[in-house]
Design an enzyme around this catalytic site. Structure first.
Site, PDB file in Angstrom:
ATOM      1  N   ARG A   1     -38.621 -15.212  22.179  1.00  0.00           N
ATOM      2  CA  ARG A   1     -37.968 -14.063  22.803  1.00  0.00           C
ATOM      3  C   ARG A   1     -38.453 -13.817  24.226  1.00  0.00           C
ATOM      4  NH1 ARG A   1     -33.805 -13.230  23.609  1.00  0.00           N
ATOM      5  NH2 ARG A   1     -33.437 -13.693  21.418  1.00  0.00           N
TER       6      ARG A   1
ATOM      7  N   LYS B   1     -36.293  -3.390  45.870  1.00  0.00           N
ATOM      8  CA  LYS B   1     -35.654  -2.771  44.700  1.00  0.00           C
ATOM      9  C   LYS B   1     -35.664  -3.789  43.571  1.00  0.00           C
ATOM     10  CE  LYS B   1     -32.716   0.495  47.204  1.00  0.00           C
ATOM     11  NZ  LYS B   1     -31.334   0.935  47.505  1.00  0.00           N
TER      12      LYS B   1
ATOM     13  N   LYS C   1     -39.167   3.246  58.496  1.00  0.00           N
ATOM     14  CA  LYS C   1     -37.900   3.729  57.962  1.00  0.00           C
ATOM     15  C   LYS C   1     -37.642   5.168  58.405  1.00  0.00           C
ATOM     16  CE  LYS C   1     -36.924   2.298  53.733  1.00  0.00           C
ATOM     17  NZ  LYS C   1     -35.902   1.268  54.003  1.00  0.00           N
TER      18      LYS C   1
ATOM     19  N   GLU D   1     -36.030   0.632  61.308  1.00  0.00           N
ATOM     20  CA  GLU D   1     -34.704   0.936  60.773  1.00  0.00           C
ATOM     21  C   GLU D   1     -33.971   1.846  61.742  1.00  0.00           C
ATOM     22  OE1 GLU D   1     -33.721   3.978  57.393  1.00  0.00           O
ATOM     23  OE2 GLU D   1     -34.221   2.055  56.426  1.00  0.00           O
TER      24      GLU D   1
ATOM     25  N   ASP E   1     -28.958  -0.152  59.916  1.00  0.00           N
ATOM     26  CA  ASP E   1     -28.816   0.380  58.564  1.00  0.00           C
ATOM     27  C   ASP E   1     -27.531   1.186  58.407  1.00  0.00           C
ATOM     28  OD1 ASP E   1     -29.800   0.854  55.903  1.00  0.00           O
ATOM     29  OD2 ASP E   1     -30.263   2.894  56.530  1.00  0.00           O
TER      30      ASP E   1
END
Length: 285
Positions: free
Chosen positions: A103, A138, A170, A200, A221
């Site tokens: 598994r 992510k 960012k 960004e 962005d």
């Protein structure tokens, strides 16, 4: 066309696999240990749908951690396509190890194969253009190294693995520092060589500010394609060495138009966050 990713060293990989095996086996496989001996048997892995195979070397290591006598032989190359009904691997070894590792090994390969397939779909949309697809942070907690390995098998390039790989300023960093210029000045005075600085940006004004303060990489962005094209022209005219990355809502329908603006890289979380598992099964012979 198959691509090759680089697996983490065994010291790192084994720790992950050990934890996942413990999660599944717990205090012992009640069924297998009660019924099965160390009899040597053969098994095969079958694809139940078409896809791209990724993770077979990792699956081999899963079984070897349970019993070094297990032989795991890939029938298809890592990163190659397969059709439903295709045998992708043949295994022989002590039956208890095959059943206890089944598994965990299958889960890893089914997950990574799904990531590799969707990554390949994205890459194929821009294969004739200079832009490269890159992944993002992510990722599934605990699976980052392997999911990012799968994107490279599918033809993408890895973005930073973690927060310590590079500086990425960012929107929230910009807000906290009081502007792009202030953020770059403060960070450049403290980071070690040779870390790069990426900023960004969401407007042409921010692009200009990032250029004025010598950002190494500028991310465009969530810009509309027309605005992105203008930004690329501005950056190229100012400094041809600055790398340009596009990001935000990249889909299979939009990625080509974004690549045609002239950016160097296109980052997307979709190959990882929107991919489906490839259905595989193991059959004892």
């Amino acid at each position: 066309m198959s691509h090759f990713g680089v697996l983490p060293p065994r010291l790192v990989l084994d720790r992950l696999l050990h934890d996942w095996l413990l999660e599944d086996i717990g205090r012992g496989d009640r069924t297998t240990q009660a019924l099965i001996t160390k009899e040597v048997r053969q098994a095969k892995w079958m694809a139940k749908a078409s896809g791209v195979i990724a993770g077979l070397p990792i699956a081999a290591r899963v079984f070897q951690l349970l019993d070094e006598k297990v032989s795991f032989i890939p029938v298809v190359a890592e990163g190659s396509s397969c059709e439903a009904g295709k045998v992708v691997a043949q295994i022989d070894g002590p039956l208890d190890a095959l059943l206890m590792g089944e598994r965990v090994a299958l889960n890893i390969v089914m997950r990574l194969s799904g990531v590799a397939k969707l990554t390949q779909n994205y890459v194929e949309q821009i294969a004739d253009l200079p832009a490269k697809l890159v992944d993002t942070r992510k990722t599934t907690p605990g699976l980052r190294l392997l999911e990012k390995y799968a994107t490279t098998v599918g033809g993408a390039v890895n973005h930073r693995m973690g927060l310590d790989d590079a500086v990425m300023i960012k929107d929230n960093h910009i807000a906290a520092a009081g502007g792009i210029g202030k953020a770059i000045v403060q960070i450049r005075s403290s980071i070690p060589y040779p870390l790069t600085i990426e900023v960004e940006t969401e407007s042409l004004e921010q692009v200009q500010e990032a250029l004025q303060h010598r950002s190494d990489i500028i991310m465009l962005d969530n810009m509309p394609v027309d605005l992105m094209r203008q930004a690329v022209d501005i950056i190229r005219q100012h400094d041809s060495h600055v790398k340009i990355e596009a990001s935000g809502n990249i889909t299979l329908d939009t990625i080509r138009a974004v690549a045609e603006t002239g950016v160097d890289y296109i980052s997307s979380s979709a190959p990882i966050t929107k991919s489906s598992w490839l259905d595989l099964s193991m059959r004892i012979e």
